[in-house]
Enzyme design. Structure first.
Site, PDB file in Angstrom:
ATOM      1  N   HIS A   1       0.828  -1.219   0.000  1.00 51.66           N
ATOM      2  CA  HIS A   1       0.000   0.000   0.000  1.00 51.66           C
ATOM      3  C   HIS A   1       0.864   1.271   0.000  1.00 51.66           C
ATOM      4  CE1 HIS A   1      -3.833  -2.173   0.841  1.00 51.66           C
ATOM      5  NE2 HIS A   1      -3.041  -3.007   1.470  1.00 51.66           N
TER       6      HIS A   1
ATOM      7  N   ASN B   1     -10.332  -2.796   2.602  1.00 49.85           N
ATOM      8  CA  ASN B   1     -10.035  -2.830   1.164  1.00 49.85           C
ATOM      9  C   ASN B   1     -11.316  -2.603   0.374  1.00 49.85           C
ATOM     10  OD1 ASN B   1      -7.267  -3.350   1.230  1.00 49.85           O
ATOM     11  ND2 ASN B   1      -7.497  -5.561   1.150  1.00 49.85           N
TER      12      ASN B   1
HETATM   13 FE1  HDD Z   1      -2.510  -4.813   5.572  1.00 46.62          FE
HETATM   14  C1  HDD Z   1      -1.033  -1.798   5.162  1.00 46.62           C
HETATM   15  C2  HDD Z   1      -5.480  -3.527   4.361  1.00 46.62           C
HETATM   16  C3  HDD Z   1      -3.912  -7.944   5.663  1.00 46.62           C
HETATM   17  C4  HDD Z   1       0.248  -5.973   7.123  1.00 46.62           C
HETATM   18  N1  HDD Z   1      -3.126  -3.020   4.882  1.00 46.62           N
HETATM   19  C5  HDD Z   1      -2.363  -1.894   4.802  1.00 46.62           C
HETATM   20  C6  HDD Z   1      -3.153  -0.818   4.301  1.00 46.62           C
HETATM   21  C7  HDD Z   1      -4.413  -1.306   4.062  1.00 46.62           C
HETATM   22  C8  HDD Z   1      -4.390  -2.691   4.440  1.00 46.62           C
HETATM   23  C9  HDD Z   1      -5.590  -0.537   3.530  1.00 46.62           C
HETATM   24  C10 HDD Z   1      -2.654   0.596   4.045  1.00 46.62           C
HETATM   25  C11 HDD Z   1      -2.903   1.483   5.223  1.00 46.62           C
HETATM   26  C12 HDD Z   1      -2.458   2.886   4.888  1.00 46.62           C
HETATM   27  O1  HDD Z   1      -3.072   3.506   4.009  1.00 46.62           O
HETATM   28  O2  HDD Z   1      -1.513   3.343   5.511  1.00 46.62           O
HETATM   29  N2  HDD Z   1      -4.313  -5.597   5.038  1.00 46.62           N
HETATM   30  C13 HDD Z   1      -5.422  -4.887   4.660  1.00 46.62           C
HETATM   31  C14 HDD Z   1      -6.560  -5.773   4.620  1.00 46.62           C
HETATM   32  C15 HDD Z   1      -6.109  -7.018   4.963  1.00 46.62           C
HETATM   33  C16 HDD Z   1      -4.706  -6.905   5.247  1.00 46.62           C
HETATM   34  C17 HDD Z   1      -7.961  -5.354   4.263  1.00 46.62           C
HETATM   35  C18 HDD Z   1      -6.870  -8.305   5.099  1.00 46.62           C
HETATM   36  C19 HDD Z   1      -8.120  -8.368   5.369  1.00 46.62           C
HETATM   37  N3  HDD Z   1      -1.930  -6.635   6.223  1.00 46.62           N
HETATM   38  C20 HDD Z   1      -2.663  -7.802   6.213  1.00 46.62           C
HETATM   39  C21 HDD Z   1      -1.931  -8.845   6.898  1.00 46.62           C
HETATM   40  C22 HDD Z   1      -0.752  -8.276   7.336  1.00 46.62           C
HETATM   41  C23 HDD Z   1      -0.770  -6.890   6.894  1.00 46.62           C
HETATM   42  C24 HDD Z   1      -2.423 -10.261   7.099  1.00 46.62           C
HETATM   43  C25 HDD Z   1       0.386  -8.877   8.104  1.00 46.62           C
HETATM   44  C26 HDD Z   1       0.315  -9.907   8.868  1.00 46.62           C
HETATM   45  N4  HDD Z   1      -0.675  -4.050   5.977  1.00 46.62           N
HETATM   46  C27 HDD Z   1       0.288  -4.687   6.668  1.00 46.62           C
HETATM   47  C28 HDD Z   1       1.498  -3.828   6.964  1.00 46.62           C
HETATM   48  C29 HDD Z   1       1.058  -2.469   6.363  1.00 46.62           C
HETATM   49  C30 HDD Z   1      -0.297  -2.772   5.768  1.00 46.62           C
HETATM   50  C31 HDD Z   1       2.787  -4.363   6.508  1.00 46.62           C
HETATM   51  C32 HDD Z   1       2.027  -1.772   5.407  1.00 46.62           C
HETATM   52  C33 HDD Z   1       2.057  -0.349   5.807  1.00 46.62           C
HETATM   53  C34 HDD Z   1       1.298  -0.281   7.041  1.00 46.62           C
HETATM   54  O3  HDD Z   1       0.845  -1.516   7.391  1.00 46.62           O
HETATM   55  O4  HDD Z   1       1.090   0.716   7.700  1.00 46.62           O
HETATM   56  O5  HDD Z   1       1.710  -3.762   8.330  1.00 46.62           O
END
Ligand code: HDD
EC number: 1.11.1.6
Length: 698
Positions: free
Chosen positions: A84, A157
């Site tokens: 993202h 999402n």
């Molecule tokens: Fe995630 C970012 C949505 C599963 C780990 N995720 C991130 C963002 C969104 C989502 C919208 C961007 C937030 C922003 O604008 O700063 N992610 C989801 C959805 C998931 C999902 C809807 C499943 C239903 N994500 C998911 C899992 C993991 C992560 C299973 C890790 C175990 N996601 C992350 C992250 C991020 C992220 C690596 C990257 C940047 C951040 O968090 O701030 O921690």
């Protein structure tokens, strides 16, 4: 003398920061801000020339003004989000219209009429922060509600399901979809071997595959996407009773997508298409709005579902548990500064408020760890909550102290709790504080790396999604699979994917197999659970879900010297009345001289403003201009592409001449420019019936 308290209750810890007209943040607010200073407040006399030993001599190390400026510049970047990374933000508010007081004590969901400020960030997933806005990709839709009981982050999402069931697989999924590590490409694309290799070995991803291959991942505008909290969460009422909840938000402007080749062309014409669209909408237009809805259900109801709602690869069809609209989500202000707000905003699914709780969805449980962890490396300090965009707008007080970039000045000698040395210390509040749900479940069992058998059905909802689509959407989905898998070099991966499709729908498998030129249909892989025939869910479609409209859309009128000004004026007025914006496109940005001798200002030059940027077009040309433009590729492309993308085209005599030169055979979607109401009505939708004559719907 009053003892200093242990609280640091300032909602704005950057107390020295002031806001100045133009929205720029300036520090050291005291005094005359018209004088350029260093970060220490020292007035600068010359910002053009560094300190030199002589006119032609070396630059002196002594030049601390040069060094401060360059050093700050050298450190301007922070790590981009691992996923993202590319996103656009907006401020707004949530207004509750229906109380959920029977289900929760969360004030944000019980105080009807209250407007809770929020910040939203909408993103693509796979591409880097500088990638284009329109790849085939899921859109992240994260919301930070600044509630009176603390920040609530709903990190969703535009697709209601996910690729995997357990967070432990997330790093593998992301590594597979991101650019391949040895070559550094492809950027922002799932059409490559490593992604489909991983997917073909992960049957639980098949439902999500249907969604990402559908037109849902090709949004026309960030204003026209749905949002989903994905997981089941819990609401807790004043009696401590728990109800499951799924969150949905639906765009007031309707759900709308582009076509695949249109999205590719947009990426070339305007890589910032979605960001620009949202920026223009929020700076020039009315606020952008979503209906906020919930699906509420009990444990007993969940037990009767033909799937496990704690499995994030499953959705609850609206036909099974109807959506209840409980509020409005409104975005009304573009951020003042991209970095300070959109880049530094830190969402964490673990941020919730009293009256809410998590469910045992193992994907959600892993997320509760990951986000806080990633913010520490991305923002570099455990004090990231003090950044203005992340700070709660309600008072907050605790004994956490120090750390990199502590911005507040906590007072007093007490930095612990309980204490007797302060008269008014911050204490726990059993009555109003957050409590984990007293859910009717006993957590007893044998520890192990486990997955429930109820998580074994990987194909039934994928089949339900595909069979719920209309004929055009099914065709787009099949073509998308053919496109993506044609970019996969390894035959065994292509075959494995088609094998999975056989569980979903044999006709789909056959279409994709034929599109890939496979010699024969691959074997059907073993399924861990029987595939169920679930009833179709029309709510899963895009086409037909949204009533035809022009509100919030963008139209273009192609003109040149000698065009009919009266015809243009009528079109402009009618388009504006229908709620759309209009841009005048011409061979030169310098303007055109109309037939009546007046000059008309132009918004876009033809070569740089192709018709893919618009929802419908009109072509108003003198015969002389038509003859000239008929020889120009950019003009031919303008009408050819509008036609190929199933858009309405209004033409006068000159415009019709251009259509003929471009080889376009007019159909019911080509309207006479003077028939303005007919054009407006036709422009409200695409001409799907045209599609079979233009692309083989393999
Ligand atoms: Fe995630 C970012 C949505 C599963 C780990 N995720 C991130 C963002 C969104 C989502 C919208 C961007 C937030 C922003 O604008 O700063 N992610 C989801 C959805 C998931 C999902 C809807 C499943 C239903 N994500 C998911 C899992 C993991 C992560 C299973 C890790 C175990 N996601 C992350 C992250 C991020 C992220 C690596 C990257 C940047 C951040 O968090 O701030 O921690």
């Amino acid at each position: 003398m009053k003892q200093p308290t242990g609280k640091h209750a300032s909602p704005d810890p950057v107390a020295q920061t002031t806001r100045r007209a133009g929205g720029e943040l300036h520090q050291a607010a005291q005094g005359d801000q018209s004088v350029l200073t260093t970060n220490q407040g020292l007035p600068v006399s010359d910002n053009q020339n560094s300190l030199r030993a002589s006119p032609g001599g070396p630059t002196l190390l002594e030049d601390f003004i040069l060094r401060e400026k360059i050093t700050h510049f050298d450190h301007e970047r922070i790590p981009e989000r691992i996923v993202h990374a590319r996103g656009s933000g907006a401020h707004g508010y949530f207004e509750l219209t229906q109380s959920l007081a029977a289900f929760t004590t969360a004030r944000v969901l019980t105080e009807v009429g209250a407007k809770t400020p929020l910040f939203a960030r909408i993103s693509t997933v796979a591409g880097g922060s500088g990638s284009s806005d329109t790849p085939r990709d899921v859109r992240g839709f994260a919301l930070k509600f600044y509630t009176p009981q603390g920040n609530w982050d709903l990190v969703g999402n535009n697709v209601p399901v996910f690729f995997i069931q357990d967070a432990i697989k997330f790093p593998d999924l992301v590594h597979a979809v991101k650019m391949e590590p040895d070559r550094g490409f492809p950027q922002a694309a799932s059409a490559h071997d490593t992604f489909w290799d991983f997917i073909s070995l992960t049957p639980e991803a098949m439902h999500m595959v249907m969604w990402i291959m559908s037109d849902r991942t090709l949004p026309r505008s960030l204003r026209m996407i749905e949002g989903f909290g994905v997981h089941s969460f819990r609401l807790i009422n004043s009696q401590g009773e728990s109800t499951f909840v799924k969150y949905h938000w639906r765009p007031k402007l309707g759900l709308q997508s582009t076509l695949w080749d249109e999205a590719c062309a947009i990426a070339g014409a305007d890589p910032d298409f979605h960001r620009r669209d949202l920026f223009e909408a929020l700076t020039e237009g009315p606020p952008v709005e979503w209906e906020f809805a919930v699906q509420l259900f009990s444990q007993a109801e969940a037990d009767a579902f033909p799937f496990d709602h704690l499995d994030a690869t499953k959705l609850i069809p609206e036909e099974l548990v109807p959506l209840q609209v409980i509020g409005r989500l409104v975005l009304d202000r573009w951020p003042d500064n991209f970095f300070a707000e959109t880049e530094q905003v830190a969402f964490c699914p673990s941020h919730l408020v009293p009256g809410m709780d998590f469910s045992n969805d193992p994907l959600l449980q892993g997320r509760l760890f990951s986000y806080l962890d990633t913010q520490l490396s991305r923002l570099g300090s455990s004090n990231f909550h003090q950044l203005p965009i992340n700070a709660p707008k309600c008072p907050f007080a605790n004994q956490q102290r120090d750390g990199h970039m502590q911005m507040g000045i906590p007072r007093g000698r007490v930095a612990y709790e309980p204490s007797s040395l302060t008269p008014d210390p911050a204490r726990e509040s059993p009555a109003t504080g957050f409590r984990s749900a007293n859910a009717p479940e006993q957590v007893l069992g044998i520890k192990g790396r486990l997955r429930q058998t109820s998580f074994a059905d990987h194909y039934s909802q994928a089949r339900q999604f595909y069979l719920s689509q209309g004929v055009h959407e099914q065709a787009h989905l099949a073509s998308a699979l053919v496109f993506e898998l044609s970019k996969v070099a390894h035959l065994h991966i292509r075959e494995a994917m088609v094998g999975h499709l056989r569980h979903i729908d044999d006709d789909l498998a056959r279409r994709v197999s034929a599109g890939l030129g496979l010699a024969e249909l691959p074997e059907v892989p073993l399924a861990a659970a029987p595939v169920q025939d679930l009833p179709p869910s029309p709510a899963l479609r895009i086409i037909g879900k949204t009533p035809p409209t022009l509100t919030g859309r963008a139209l273009a009128i192609l003109v040149a010297d000698g065009s009919d000004g009266a015809a243009i004026s009528k079109l402009v007025a009618a388009i504006g009345k229908a709620g759309a914006t209009v841009k005048i496109v011409a061979p030169s940005i310098g303007g055109v001289q109309l037939a009546d001798g007046t000059r008309l200002a132009v918004d876009g030059q033809l070569a740089g403003t192709p018709s893919v940027l618009f929802d419908a077009v009109a072509v108003v040309l003198s015969e002389a201009a038509a003859a000239q433009l008929s020889k120009q590729a950019a003009a031919q492309d303008f009408v050819c592409q509008a036609f190929a993308h199933l858009k309405t085209i209004a033409v006068d005599t000159g415009g019709r001449e251009l259509l003929t030169a471009a080889g376009v055979n007019p159909d019911a979607g080509v309207i006479a420019a003077h028939a303005v109401p007919a054009f407006i009505a036709a422009a409200m939708t695409r001409h799907w019936d045209r599609e079979p004559s233009l692309r083989s719907l393999a």
